[in-house]
Design an enzyme around this catalytic site. Structure first.
Site, PDB file in Angstrom:
ATOM      1  N   PRO A  76     120.595  18.994 -61.821  1.00 59.81           N
ATOM      2  CA  PRO A  76     120.295  17.535 -61.299  1.00 59.81           C
ATOM      3  C   PRO A  76     118.511  17.175 -60.940  1.00 59.81           C
ATOM      4  CG  PRO A  76     122.120  18.548 -60.326  1.00 59.81           C
ATOM      5  CD  PRO A  76     121.207  19.594 -61.404  1.00 59.81           C
TER       6      PRO A  76
ATOM      7  N   GLU B  84     125.630  27.641 -57.701  1.00 59.04           N
ATOM      8  CA  GLU B  84     124.763  26.764 -56.982  1.00 59.04           C
ATOM      9  C   GLU B  84     123.407  26.394 -57.733  1.00 59.04           C
ATOM     10  OE1 GLU B  84     127.391  26.722 -55.099  1.00 59.04           O
ATOM     11  OE2 GLU B  84     125.882  25.395 -53.968  1.00 59.04           O
TER      12      GLU B  84
ATOM     13  N   ARG C  18     121.882  12.266 -83.427  1.00 60.10           N
ATOM     14  CA  ARG C  18     122.171  11.038 -84.240  1.00 60.10           C
ATOM     15  C   ARG C  18     120.603  10.588 -84.634  1.00 60.10           C
ATOM     16  NH1 ARG C  18     120.667   6.408 -81.362  1.00 60.10           N
ATOM     17  NH2 ARG C  18     122.403   5.069 -82.479  1.00 60.10           N
TER      18      ARG C  18
ATOM     19  N   ASP D  22     119.216   0.253 -82.404  1.00 64.48           N
ATOM     20  CA  ASP D  22     120.044   0.203 -81.220  1.00 64.48           C
ATOM     21  C   ASP D  22     119.141  -0.259 -79.794  1.00 64.48           C
ATOM     22  OD1 ASP D  22     118.722   2.324 -80.282  1.00 64.48           O
ATOM     23  OD2 ASP D  22     120.594   3.696 -80.793  1.00 64.48           O
TER      24      ASP D  22
HETATM   25  C1  LIG Z   1     126.435  23.202 -60.185  1.00 60.29           C
HETATM   26  N1  LIG Z   1     125.222  22.379 -60.114  1.00 60.29           N
HETATM   27  C2  LIG Z   1     125.338  21.261 -59.316  1.00 60.29           C
HETATM   28  C3  LIG Z   1     124.084  22.897 -60.748  1.00 60.29           C
HETATM   29  C4  LIG Z   1     123.100  23.176 -59.880  1.00 60.29           C
HETATM   30  C5  LIG Z   1     121.703  23.448 -60.379  1.00 60.29           C
HETATM   31  C6  LIG Z   1     121.834  23.351 -61.736  1.00 60.29           C
HETATM   32  C7  LIG Z   1     122.604  22.819 -62.528  1.00 60.29           C
HETATM   33  C8  LIG Z   1     123.772  22.648 -62.133  1.00 60.29           C
HETATM   34  C9  LIG Z   1     125.227  22.373 -63.046  1.00 60.29           C
HETATM   35  N2  LIG Z   1     125.465  20.810 -62.532  1.00 60.29           N
HETATM   36  C10 LIG Z   1     124.481  19.911 -63.134  1.00 60.29           C
HETATM   37  C11 LIG Z   1     123.909  19.938 -64.131  1.00 60.29           C
HETATM   38  C12 LIG Z   1     123.002  18.784 -64.530  1.00 60.29           C
HETATM   39  C13 LIG Z   1     123.600  17.763 -63.972  1.00 60.29           C
HETATM   40  C14 LIG Z   1     122.771  16.367 -64.344  1.00 60.29           C
HETATM   41  N3  LIG Z   1     122.691  15.141 -63.595  1.00 60.29           N
HETATM   42  O1  LIG Z   1     122.083  16.149 -65.553  1.00 60.29           O
HETATM   43  C15 LIG Z   1     124.328  17.491 -62.873  1.00 60.29           C
HETATM   44  N4  LIG Z   1     125.114  18.740 -62.406  1.00 60.29           N
END
Ligand SMILES: CN(C)c1ccccc1CNc1ccc(C(N)=O)cn1
Length: 243
Positions: free
Chosen positions: A87, A114, A152, A167
């Site tokens: 994230p 986490e 793709r 696209d």
């Molecule tokens: C478990 N989590 C919260 C986590 C915490 C840290 C790293 C990876 C993760 C794996 N989760 C993810 C992975 C990617 C995305 C995205 N938005 O690309 C959303 N969540």
């Protein structure tokens, strides 16, 4: 192009990498997928890949050692791009897809828990990518999204290559409306212009509809666009129509 995926749930990838465009691209040897369970690289006999966080707090953190060993077992002559799906990553977009599509070798790390021990980010990973501002249970689905958009773009992956170039996001505009047979479905008719056979006029109609839709739904994309004179003219027409 070779794509390596490190995950604790390799079975999640079986269907996706063997179906449709991705499956065909693999058969045509446009891409070579390798999915590995990085638990296989754990030094502990129990296959431990996570541990409690230093400094306390809940949850578990991915240990560095299994992932370092897994990725280092790979290195051929060139250092591949090692992409961490998380994230906190760079917001994924089509330009980045086009950049990644040029690479010879991509490595994806899909984590859970986490998160990852920071030394993975600092010393193993070259790119951190997020597919959007939301939290998933793991990086697997995010990796599939990136892999799909990259494969793709490989020459020969799509039937008619033009659909990749035209696209929406590569033109910077949203797609124009598409129609196919029948010309009249429950009284809902296909616009006459599309049945006219006037290809120049059809192209203009399509550009105008892309502009209409982009202006209505994604004015932010329109802001970013370098408008041609033709686009300015069509946007002015759209304004006129609204009055
Ligand atoms: C478990 N989590 C919260 C986590 C915490 C840290 C790293 C990876 C993760 C794996 N989760 C993810 C992975 C990617 C995305 C995205 N938005 O690309 C959303 N969540």
């Amino acid at each position: 192009m070779r794509i390596d995926i490190f995950t604790l749930f390799p079975e999640m990838f079986t269907g996706v990498l063997s179906s449709s465009i991705l499956g065909k691209a693999s058969e045509k040897e446009l891409v070579d997928f390798h999915v590995t369970n990085f638990r296989d690289f754990s030094e502990s006999k129990h296959g431990t890949v996570d541990d409690t966080p230093y400094g306390g707090g809940g949850g578990m953190v991915l240990k560095p050692e299994p992932l370092f060993r897994a990725v280092e077992a790979l290195t051929g002559e060139k250092k591949p791009r090692v992409i961490l799906m998380c994230p906190q990553g760079v917001p994924y977009h089509q330009k980045l897809a086009e950049e990644l599509a040029q690479e010879e070798h991509l490595v994806f790390i899909c984590g859970h828990y986490e998160g990852y021990d920071e030394r993975i980010r600092e010393h193993l990973v070259t790119d951190e990518i997020s597919i959007g501002d939301y939290v998933l249970t793991g990086g697997e689905l995010a990796a599939m999204v990136v892999i799909d958009s990259v494969v793709r773009l490989q020459p020969g992956a799509l039937g008619n290559q033009t659909s990749a170039v035209e696209d929406s996001f590569s033109t910077g505009l949203l797609e124009y409306p598409h129609y196919t047979r029948p010309a009249d479905f429950r009284g809902w008719k296909v616009p006459d212009i599309l049945l006219s056979g006037h290809h120049a006029n059809i192209e203009i109609w399509r550009l105008k509809e892309s502009l209409r839709r982009t202006k209505a739904r994604r004015p932010d994309l329109l802001e970013k666009l370098e408008l041609t004179d033709e686009m300015k003219k069509l946007l002015a027409e759209l304004e006129q129509e609204k009055k």
